[in-house]
Motif scaffolding. Structure first.
Motif, PDB file in Angstrom:
ATOM      1  N   ALA A   8     -40.415 -37.165  60.853  1.00 43.68           N
ATOM      2  CA  ALA A   8     -40.917 -38.299  61.606  1.00 43.68           C
ATOM      3  C   ALA A   8     -42.392 -38.415  61.258  1.00 43.68           C
ATOM      4  O   ALA A   8     -43.194 -37.556  61.615  1.00 43.68           O
ATOM      5  CB  ALA A   8     -40.725 -38.085  63.101  1.00 43.68           C
ATOM      6  N   GLU A  10     -45.321 -40.519  62.087  1.00 53.56           N
ATOM      7  CA  GLU A  10     -45.603 -41.502  63.122  1.00 53.56           C
ATOM      8  C   GLU A  10     -47.080 -41.542  63.503  1.00 53.56           C
ATOM      9  O   GLU A  10     -47.746 -40.517  63.583  1.00 53.56           O
ATOM     10  CB  GLU A  10     -44.800 -41.190  64.389  1.00 53.56           C
ATOM     11  CG  GLU A  10     -43.305 -41.252  64.180  1.00 53.56           C
ATOM     12  CD  GLU A  10     -42.542 -40.988  65.460  1.00 53.56           C
ATOM     13  OE1 GLU A  10     -42.163 -41.978  66.115  1.00 53.56           O
ATOM     14  OE2 GLU A  10     -42.344 -39.803  65.785  1.00 53.56           O
ATOM     15  N   VAL A  48     -37.839 -40.928  59.655  1.00 52.87           N
ATOM     16  CA  VAL A  48     -38.488 -41.999  60.407  1.00 52.87           C
ATOM     17  C   VAL A  48     -39.930 -42.146  59.926  1.00 52.87           C
ATOM     18  O   VAL A  48     -40.663 -41.160  59.841  1.00 52.87           O
ATOM     19  CB  VAL A  48     -38.483 -41.692  61.925  1.00 52.87           C
ATOM     20  CG1 VAL A  48     -39.247 -42.754  62.691  1.00 52.87           C
ATOM     21  CG2 VAL A  48     -37.071 -41.559  62.443  1.00 52.87           C
ATOM     22  N   ARG A  50     -42.896 -44.546  61.324  1.00 52.03           N
ATOM     23  CA  ARG A  50     -43.095 -45.489  62.430  1.00 52.03           C
ATOM     24  C   ARG A  50     -44.546 -45.500  62.907  1.00 52.03           C
ATOM     25  O   ARG A  50     -45.166 -44.453  63.083  1.00 52.03           O
ATOM     26  CB  ARG A  50     -42.190 -45.106  63.594  1.00 52.03           C
ATOM     27  CG  ARG A  50     -42.288 -46.013  64.788  1.00 52.03           C
ATOM     28  CD  ARG A  50     -41.461 -45.546  65.982  1.00 52.03           C
ATOM     29  NE  ARG A  50     -40.122 -45.132  65.607  1.00 52.03           N
ATOM     30  CZ  ARG A  50     -39.553 -44.004  66.035  1.00 52.03           C
ATOM     31  NH1 ARG A  50     -40.187 -43.175  66.831  1.00 52.03           N
ATOM     32  NH2 ARG A  50     -38.334 -43.703  65.678  1.00 52.03           N
TER      33      ARG A  50
END
Length: 186
Positions: A8, A10, A48, A50
């Motif tokens: 992830a 992010e 991910v 993001r």
């Protein structure tokens, strides 16, 4: 750059990355400079990207063909992976080779939801490079779902010829595509 496992990426600010390396191609190893590179295609993992801001990616190569991208993606063929809510702007080249590429988001393989991104490219460039807000080159067996993005390609070419620009570019028709509710300006 990621290469295996769950990732992830992010809420980062990635910017002011410059190179003089002349690389051109589609896979992450063939991009001269990128802000975020995700290339894990291992089944059963979640990927991910993001909420990132990526800006100021540039190449100072004077004459060779190059490719730069804010985000490059080569993910698993199945799963609920996403590239969402990223803000991308200010990618530049100085090469005289107008067959060079600038990509906001480069999708090179894998199934992914690409949603709610803002990509602003082309302003302050005077040469006619090939520019893509999202370049979807995912191959056979992958599903690209591209929803609710705002993709702007601007600028005025004042030197040399103009190459093709596209807010959303698809070069592989070997798999299903699902493009919905995007705002495209080219």
């Amino acid at each position: 750059q990621t290469s295996s496992g769950y990732y992830a990426i992010e809420n980062n600010v990635v910017g002011n990355i410059s190179t003089s390396t002349a690389l051109y191609g589609l896979f992450p190893a063939n991009v001269s400079a990128a802000g975020i590179t995700q290339k894990c295609s291992t089944a059963g993992t979640l990927q991910v990207i993001r909420g990132n801001t990526v800006y100021g990616i540039s190449s100072s190569t004077p004459t060779q063909r190059v490719r730069i991208a804010a985000i490059t993606w080569l993910g698993p063929a199945s799963g609920n992976h996403e590239i969402s809510a990223n803000f991308i702007y200010g990618l530049t080249l100085s090469t005289s080779d107008v067959s060079s590429f600038i990509d906001g988001i480069l999708l090179e393989g894998g199934s992914v939801l690409c949603a709610n991104n803002i990509v602003n490219l082309g302003d302050n460039l005077i040469k006619g490079y090939t520019i893509s807000g999202i370049y979807d080159n995912s191959g056979s067996g992958n599903l690209s779902r591209i929803y609710f993005n705002t993709l702007y390609i601007g600028g005025t070419v004042t030197q040399g010829v103009t190459s093709g620009t596209a807010a959303l570019r698809n070069t592989s028709n070997a798999c299903p595509r699902d493009y919905r509710n995007n705002i495209l300006f080219n």
